[in-house]
Design a protein around this motif. Sequence first.
Motif, PDB file in Angstrom:
ATOM      1  N   ALA A 114     -19.767  34.400  41.084  1.00  0.00           N
ATOM      2  CA  ALA A 114     -18.631  35.005  42.223  1.00  0.00           C
ATOM      3  C   ALA A 114     -18.463  33.416  43.566  1.00  0.00           C
ATOM      4  N   ALA A 115     -19.681  33.107  43.462  1.00  0.00           N
ATOM      5  CA  ALA A 115     -20.003  32.424  44.874  1.00  0.00           C
ATOM      6  C   ALA A 115     -19.660  31.161  43.948  1.00  0.00           C
ATOM      7  N   ASP A 116     -20.224  31.279  42.728  1.00  0.00           N
ATOM      8  CA  ASP A 116     -20.058  29.223  42.713  1.00  0.00           C
ATOM      9  C   ASP A 116     -18.426  29.453  42.268  1.00  0.00           C
ATOM     10  N   ALA A 117     -18.350  29.942  41.487  1.00  0.00           N
ATOM     11  CA  ALA A 117     -17.201  30.197  41.310  1.00  0.00           C
ATOM     12  C   ALA A 117     -15.618  29.842  42.474  1.00  0.00           C
ATOM     13  N   ALA A 118     -15.553  30.557  43.354  1.00  0.00           N
ATOM     14  CA  ALA A 118     -15.714  30.699  44.333  1.00  0.00           C
ATOM     15  C   ALA A 118     -15.607  28.898  45.421  1.00  0.00           C
ATOM     16  N   GLU A 119     -15.895  28.166  44.757  1.00  0.00           N
ATOM     17  CA  GLU A 119     -16.194  26.552  45.451  1.00  0.00           C
ATOM     18  C   GLU A 119     -15.268  25.950  44.392  1.00  0.00           C
ATOM     19  N   ALA A 120     -15.825  25.983  43.327  1.00  0.00           N
ATOM     20  CA  ALA A 120     -14.916  25.358  42.261  1.00  0.00           C
ATOM     21  C   ALA A 120     -13.156  26.184  41.657  1.00  0.00           C
ATOM     22  N   PRO A 121     -12.285  24.402  41.858  1.00  0.00           N
ATOM     23  CA  PRO A 121     -11.310  24.376  41.630  1.00  0.00           C
ATOM     24  C   PRO A 121     -10.849  25.041  40.696  1.00  0.00           C
ATOM     25  N   GLY A 122      -9.422  26.296  41.111  1.00  0.00           N
ATOM     26  CA  GLY A 122      -9.118  27.264  40.125  1.00  0.00           C
ATOM     27  C   GLY A 122      -9.466  28.578  40.913  1.00  0.00           C
ATOM     28  N   PHE A 123     -10.369  28.998  40.967  1.00  0.00           N
ATOM     29  CA  PHE A 123     -10.683  30.569  41.376  1.00  0.00           C
ATOM     30  C   PHE A 123     -10.487  30.817  43.220  1.00  0.00           C
ATOM     31  N   GLY A 124      -9.047  29.956  43.776  1.00  0.00           N
ATOM     32  CA  GLY A 124      -9.852  29.731  45.261  1.00  0.00           C
ATOM     33  C   GLY A 124      -8.463  31.497  45.348  1.00  0.00           C
ATOM     34  N   HIS A 125      -8.165  31.915  43.746  1.00  0.00           N
ATOM     35  CA  HIS A 125      -7.164  33.206  44.563  1.00  0.00           C
ATOM     36  C   HIS A 125      -7.652  33.834  44.261  1.00  0.00           C
ATOM     37  N   VAL A 126      -8.792  34.345  43.389  1.00  0.00           N
ATOM     38  CA  VAL A 126      -9.572  35.198  43.087  1.00  0.00           C
ATOM     39  C   VAL A 126     -10.571  35.983  43.536  1.00  0.00           C
ATOM     40  N   ARG A 127     -10.183  37.429  43.841  1.00  0.00           N
ATOM     41  CA  ARG A 127     -11.234  38.124  44.414  1.00  0.00           C
ATOM     42  C   ARG A 127     -11.511  39.196  43.876  1.00  0.00           C
ATOM     43  N   TRP A 128     -13.209  39.626  43.929  1.00  0.00           N
ATOM     44  CA  TRP A 128     -13.982  40.131  42.728  1.00  0.00           C
ATOM     45  C   TRP A 128     -13.869  41.573  43.914  1.00  0.00           C
ATOM     46  N   ASP A 129     -13.586  42.376  43.547  1.00  0.00           N
ATOM     47  CA  ASP A 129     -13.402  43.676  44.647  1.00  0.00           C
ATOM     48  C   ASP A 129     -13.689  44.886  44.250  1.00  0.00           C
ATOM     49  N   ARG A 130     -14.348  44.764  43.304  1.00  0.00           N
ATOM     50  CA  ARG A 130     -15.344  45.972  42.550  1.00  0.00           C
ATOM     51  C   ARG A 130     -16.596  45.972  42.126  1.00  0.00           C
ATOM     52  N   ARG A 131     -17.240  47.002  41.715  1.00  0.00           N
ATOM     53  CA  ARG A 131     -18.566  46.958  40.571  1.00  0.00           C
ATOM     54  C   ARG A 131     -18.194  48.247  39.909  1.00  0.00           C
ATOM     55  N   GLN A 132     -18.940  48.076  38.792  1.00  0.00           N
ATOM     56  CA  GLN A 132     -19.284  48.526  37.902  1.00  0.00           C
ATOM     57  C   GLN A 132     -20.139  48.435  36.673  1.00  0.00           C
ATOM     58  N   GLN A 133     -20.732  49.908  36.421  1.00  0.00           N
ATOM     59  CA  GLN A 133     -22.007  50.386  36.153  1.00  0.00           C
ATOM     60  C   GLN A 133     -22.174  49.990  34.702  1.00  0.00           C
ATOM     61  N   VAL A 134     -23.137  49.202  33.826  1.00  0.00           N
ATOM     62  CA  VAL A 134     -21.985  49.291  32.554  1.00  0.00           C
ATOM     63  C   VAL A 134     -23.982  48.962  31.687  1.00  0.00           C
ATOM     64  N   GLN A 135     -23.818  49.108  30.442  1.00  0.00           N
ATOM     65  CA  GLN A 135     -25.314  49.344  29.732  1.00  0.00           C
ATOM     66  C   GLN A 135     -25.468  47.672  29.272  1.00  0.00           C
ATOM     67  N   VAL A 136     -26.300  47.293  29.040  1.00  0.00           N
ATOM     68  CA  VAL A 136     -26.598  46.229  28.075  1.00  0.00           C
ATOM     69  C   VAL A 136     -27.453  46.146  26.961  1.00  0.00           C
ATOM     70  N   THR A 137     -26.606  45.675  25.724  1.00  0.00           N
ATOM     71  CA  THR A 137     -27.541  45.216  24.822  1.00  0.00           C
ATOM     72  C   THR A 137     -28.548  43.696  25.136  1.00  0.00           C
ATOM     73  N   THR A 138     -28.750  43.323  23.424  1.00  0.00           N
ATOM     74  CA  THR A 138     -28.881  42.279  23.036  1.00  0.00           C
ATOM     75  C   THR A 138     -28.835  41.409  22.402  1.00  0.00           C
TER      76      THR A 138
END
Length: 243
Positions: A114-138
């Motif tokens: 999110a921090a990196d993309a905020a500085e990249a073209p095309g992401f200026g309008h995007v907001r990461w406004d919530r979090r979700q806990q997810v299970q991860v596999t490999t």
Amino acid sequence: MQLRTWIGLIRSLAIYYNPVRQRQLVRFYRDLLSPGQLAFDIGAHVGSRARAMRRAGARVVACEPQEPFVSFLQRSLPSDIVLVRKAVGPTETMAQMSVSSLHPTVSSLSASFAADAAEAPGFGHVRWDRRQQVQVTTLDRLIADHGMPDLVKIDVEGFELDVLAGLSQPLPLVSVEYLPGLPDRTLAVIDRLEELGNYCFNPVAGEDARFLWPDWRDADAARSWLRGLPRDGRSGDLYARAV
């Protein structure tokens, strides 16, 4: 469900279920997969790629942890597509996903995306406004459970390298999303693939469903091409084929 989340779901369905695009994807995957071969769709989102792979004749395992998409997939995917309600990463664990309700295609498990993309073209309008806990596999666990895939599509918004960190053997064919504004992430993926085996590469721009190059080229050619892309250019998929 919050209104913003509904809007995000509807927007994704409108973008990715274009009938013309779907037919193009099916033709594209038919050139890559023989009937009965196995494909993993990592970051299935609304399932457009998983459905195209299935229509091309493949057996499909689709991985998607993000709500409301995973609930939509559970209700709507054909019964012969295996749905894994998990993210894929370096270890089997629980993790926090940064979610953009209005632009859910850019939700990510990467702590820095999110921090990196905020500085990249095309992401200026995007907001990461919530979090979700997810299970991860490999990937190694998915392979143990379902078999070696003939194609793995990975589109996980800056988490591609982490997905490949959970893999201990080369894949026959893999695609990863590239973002011209964040080329270092894809360059690191190329390095990781070279650690696993010998690969040649070919990109697809946007959702064009056709390769840019008439031939498959080595890793140095792929790196040079990525570094030369304009930062505000279209994203797409970089395919890597084992040789």
